[in-house]
Design an enzyme around this catalytic site. Structure first.
Site, PDB file in Angstrom:
ATOM      1  N   TRP A 189      -4.998  33.374  45.179  1.00 26.80           N
ATOM      2  CA  TRP A 189      -5.354  34.616  45.843  1.00 26.80           C
ATOM      3  C   TRP A 189      -5.650  35.670  44.774  1.00 26.80           C
ATOM      4  O   TRP A 189      -4.875  35.830  43.828  1.00 26.80           O
ATOM      5  CB  TRP A 189      -4.176  35.054  46.716  1.00 26.80           C
ATOM      6  N   ASP A 270       5.307  31.545  47.366  1.00 25.20           N
ATOM      7  CA  ASP A 270       4.614  32.515  48.200  1.00 25.20           C
ATOM      8  C   ASP A 270       4.353  31.816  49.532  1.00 25.20           C
ATOM      9  O   ASP A 270       3.577  30.856  49.597  1.00 25.20           O
ATOM     10  CB  ASP A 270       3.294  32.947  47.547  1.00 25.20           C
ATOM     11  N   LYS A 306       0.208  36.860  59.119  1.00 28.39           N
ATOM     12  CA  LYS A 306      -0.614  35.924  59.873  1.00 28.39           C
ATOM     13  C   LYS A 306       0.138  35.225  60.985  1.00 28.39           C
ATOM     14  O   LYS A 306      -0.333  35.163  62.112  1.00 28.39           O
ATOM     15  CB  LYS A 306      -1.202  34.852  58.939  1.00 28.39           C
TER      16      LYS A 306
END
Lengths: 459, 426
Positions: A189, A270, A306
């Site tokens: 990311w 993560d 999300k």
């Protein structure tokens, strides 16, 4: 230089004179009992002189405009496009089959019950956040029966989604851990390196994605982590790797675990997609639980953006699994010192929604159903896109579309092909070839298939 | 090598996974050396208060408003705003800089409804995590773009100010502010310090209702400070956490800022909606920097966003929606103005009552400062030892610098409080 001179001219002599005489007038005015002011003579004899800089402008005049964030910039460009055919496959935010953002029913219900509760106040949360939220979050990712939780070895603090959890964890490590290097997979990311640099760590890289197979470069990963200095920090995507969608198999995870433990490398997970990847919360937490089960330490950044659709509410948690409860207590106290000068305490609303849902068996169950529906829709989009490209006879092996998992597909398209797709087909995606599957639906999928086909055969 | 062979031999074992013996044989924790951190002086007070079982306990520690029954308050305008928001809007990411509607309304409040600076788009502004977040973003921005600069901080100040600029790695200096003898402003020393600081220094100023002292410069004094700033070309950074909450009138509470703006300063400003809208836990705030022109404002804003992105990506939406719903609706805004005046008036009333009670008790000391000071806090002038006595003997909780949160004073406890203060100070 000319501009600077212009500024001086605009600020005419009479301006400065006017200001000085006003100042003198004020300072010479009769003293009021509550303060002393200096007399006119004192002023004239003082060392105050009109600074040569006084006529000039801002001290920030030399600040240059920052480039658009590559990911968020895609949406900016998309919004500017007037074409009715435009498709946004940039930011990883879920969209329904109708292309609309989604607030989960269970979230709506939780929010209503919070708002209707007259006894509910909006006072400051503790620095570490909502305690109940923290406990429930740790249980969610580590499992309710996790020995680390039962032994009180986990320090959990509420943070601002995944980003905030990574930053707080990074700053904590920069202050208290003996190694500054953090090994980050390639690719990752876009915000990861910036977060860790700002935190005071030194981003290094390890091989991860293999473009030739569009899968995991396991050998490269092992080599690079084997060569990392002992004690280095290693960033691991718990599941649904962003941007590639390529995850290690359970067997590979076990090997990674052994490698890290053998070299005393500190794992920093993560987890932004728990439940969102496979549809199962437990399955998506497998890699993390593997590491916790061996009794070792690790950091875990958790996001509800999300999987609960809470994006803008900024809800997340940082957990640090420690060797003992005593250490966990001290670690938690130090985390507070990182958080307090950053934003004092975390935002209340989103965490309250999460706690409301997680604490109720009915709401929790309802959530898992809605979560699975989102995951299933994405999986079906993958299948449909793959089928469409097969049907078109698009050259190349597109099986990675169905092998990869989670919100993103790393198509393998290059910058030029992506630019072509944006120009000719109004497809908006990041230039690394990543598409957000969540932005696809049966209406716009054919257009994407056309665009990919054209890009691959033309460019 | 041997290690790789070990891995591949494991890979061929298909059986039920078992943690490999010895693999996690870390003898001790990586974090075993970590010292327990000292408790935050302010938030630690509430923790201690909550743990006290005494029925007489009084919390005049943390600066959160209480009504006359000692209960926290959610403003009616906030409840109404939430009713309108819930279920009607999605929870998508805000842009990196935050909600533009909220920013617009925040700037009108600070700079004036009809401010030319807003019309001319000269203000670089981003939504921030309340006042703390706004100060931290500014400190980080200062570090990145003026790495040789320092910050001058008043003595005393909110303790976290020091932490913020320290973590941003911006060196700190102090300037005189509070005058212990008069329990007022040490104006001449303040002006000396401003004069002696190198030209172009950065100063942190409390726009109104100075925390922790409650001592503000008069309008006249602000004008003099502004003029001196101008001749020294100092950068004024205003922390405005109590607009509306101090006098009851937001326009009046912004007077210092407006004076500086009229004098042509290019200011920075941290705004918080924690107290004046009671949005504490929502972390709603705004950081603004007044620039020379629109182009510069665009550049500065883009850079502020770059500092927010690696901290939290984008700011939380809920608090922003509440602020913009209230300030953007004339009816709700009117209601808010009434409610904020109500809170300020109650506090001003409690100041009067506390002072009167102490005088009636025959205290030999002067308690004028209780009504001279303004805002949520009263700097009582009590010593740490006296404060400890208040806590240990009377179950009264406040920070050891003698700061009383007037918001925690009620008609129900003001007598008890006055008596206790009298007992430990007589």
């Amino acid at each position: 230089m000319d501009e600077a001179n212009m500024r001086v001219d605009r600020t005419s002599k009479s301006d400065s004179e006017r200001r000085l005489s006003t100042l003198v007038r004020h300072l010479g005015a009769s003293c009021s009992p509550s303060h002393t002011s200096i007399s006119t003579e004192q002023f004239e004899n003082s060392k105050i002189s009109l600074s040569p800089m006084a006529a000039f402008g801002s001290v920030f005049a030399n600040v240059v405009q920052a480039p658009e964030d590559p990911i968020l910039g895609v949406t900016v460009a998309y919004n500017k496009d007037l074409s009715p055919l435009k498709v946004n496959l940039g930011v990883g935010a879920y969209r329904t089959e109708e292309g609309k953002p989604l607030v989960l029913n269970v979230v709506k219900n939780a929010e209503q019950s919070l708002i209707n509760d007259p006894s509910r106040f909006k006072e400051y949360l503790p620095i570490t956040g909502l305690a109940e939220f923290n406990k429930l979050s740790a249980k969610l990712i580590f499992g309710a029966d996790s020995p680390a939780i039962q032994e009180n070895r986990v320090a959990t603090v509420q943070c601002l989604s995944g980003t905030g959890s990574l930053r707080v964890g990074g700053e904590f490590l920069a202050k208290h851990y003996h190694e500054r290097s953090i090994y980050i997979p390639v690719p990752t990311w876009g915000n990861h390196p910036k977060v860790f640099m700002m935190a005071g760590l030194k981003p290094m890289s390890y091989r991860y994605y293999d473009p030739s197979t569009r899968g995991l470069d396991f050998q490269g990963l092992v080599e690079d982590l084997s060569a990392a200095p002992e004690g280095s920090i290693v960033l691991l995507h718990a599941c649904a790797h962003n941007p590639t969608g390529v995850d290690p198999t359970p067997e590979q995870w076990e090997q990674i675990r052994q490698l890290l433990r053998a070299r005393s490398l500190l794992p920093f997970f993560d987890s932004a997609y728990q439940g969102f990847a496979s549809g199962s919360l437990d399955k998506d937490a497998h890699s993390v639980r593997l590491f916790v089960a061996d009794g070792g330490e690790l950091l875990m950044a958790q996001s509800y953006a999300k999987n609960m659709g809470l994006y803008g509410e900024r809800v997340g948690a940082l957990s640090i699994v420690c060797k003992s409860a005593d250490v966990a207590g001290k670690v938690e106290s130090q985390l507070k010192l990182v958080i307090r000068p950053m934003y004092s305490n975390p935002p209340l609303h989103g965490a309250s929604i999460v706690a409301t849902i997680l604490r109720s068996p009915e709401l929790y169950h309802e959530w898992t159903v809605e979560l699975k529906a989102m995951a299933d829709r994405i999986i079906s989009m993958r299948q449909e896109l793959f089928n469409a490209l097969q049907a078109k006879g698009t050259p190349g092996d597109w099986s990675h579309i169905i092998k990869q998992i989670g919100m993103f597909t790393f198509t393998g398209l290059n910058k030029e092909q992506v630019a072509f797709m944006t120009r000719e087909y109004h497809i908006y995606m990041t230039s690394d070839g990543r598409i957000s599957m969540a932005g696809l639906n049966s209406k716009n999928l054919p257009q994407l298939a056309d665009a990919i086909h054209a890009a691959v055969t033309t460019m | 090598m041997a290690f790789r062979a070990m891995i591949s031999s494991h890979a061929t074992q298909q059986s039920k996974w078992v943690p490999s013996a010895g693999v996690a044989r870390q003898m001790s924790s990586w974090f075993g050396h970590v010292e327990p951190a000292a408790k935050d002086p302010i938030l630690g007070v509430t923790e201690a208060f909550l743990a006290d079982p005494s029925p007489d306990k009084v919390n005049v520690g943390v600066g959160a408003y209480r009504d006359d029954n000692g209960k926290p308050v959610v403003l009616e305008c906030v409840r109404e705003a939430e009713r309108r928001i819930a279920g009607n809007l999605n929870m998508e990411y805000l842009p990196m800089g935050g909600s533009s509607h909220m920013i617009e309304e925040s700037l009108k409040l600070a700079y004036g409804e009809d401010s030319d600076f807003i019309k001319d788009k000269r203000i670089a502004a981003v939504q921030a995590l309340s006042g703390t977040g706004a100060c931290r973003l500014f400190a980080d921005f200062q570090k990145r773009f003026l790495p040789d600069s320092q910050i001058y901080i008043p003595v005393p100040t909110w303790a976290n100010h020091h932490n913020i600029w320290r973590d941003a790695r911006v060196p700190q200096n102090t300037f005189h502010y509070y005058h212990a003898e008069t329990k007022g402003l040490d104006f001449s020393s303040l002006m000396e310090d401003i004069k002696n600081a190198p030209n172009g220094s950065f100063f942190l100023l409390h726009a109104c209702a100075h925390n922790p002292t409650g001592v503000d410069p008069s309008e006249e004094q602000w004008r003099e400070i502004s003029h001196l700033f101008k001749s020294k070309n100092h950068f004024p950074f205003f922390d405005m956490a109590y607009q509306g909450f101090a006098s009851g009138d937001p326009e009046r509470d912004a007077k210092a800022i407006r004076i500086f703006l009229d004098d042509g300063h290019l200011i920075g400003c941290a705004q918080s909606f924690a107290k004046n809208m009671g949005l504490y836990g929502q972390r709603a705030g705004c950081l603004s920097i007044l620039c020379d022109n629109e182009m510069e404002a665009v550049a500065v804003k883009s850079q502020l966003q770059q500092l927010g992105r690696p901290m939290y990506s984008n700011p939380p939406v809920h608090g922003a929606l509440i602020v913009s719903t209230i300030l953007g609706d004339p009816e709700l805004k009117k209601l808010w103005l009434q409610e904020v005046k109500g809170m300020a008036d109650r506090i001003i009333g409690m100041r009067t009552t506390l002072r009167e009670n102490l005088e009636k008790l025959g205290s030999p000391l002067s308690w004028e400062h209780i009504t001279n000071q303004i805002g949520m806090f009263c700097y009582s002038g009590m010593s740490p030892e006296q404060v400890d006595r208040l806590t240990n003997e009377y179950h009264i909780y406040m920070t050891r610098n003698g700061r009383i949160s007037m918001a925690g004073v009620t008609t129900g406890n003001v007598g008890y409080l006055a008596n206790a203060i009298h007992e430990v100070t007589k």
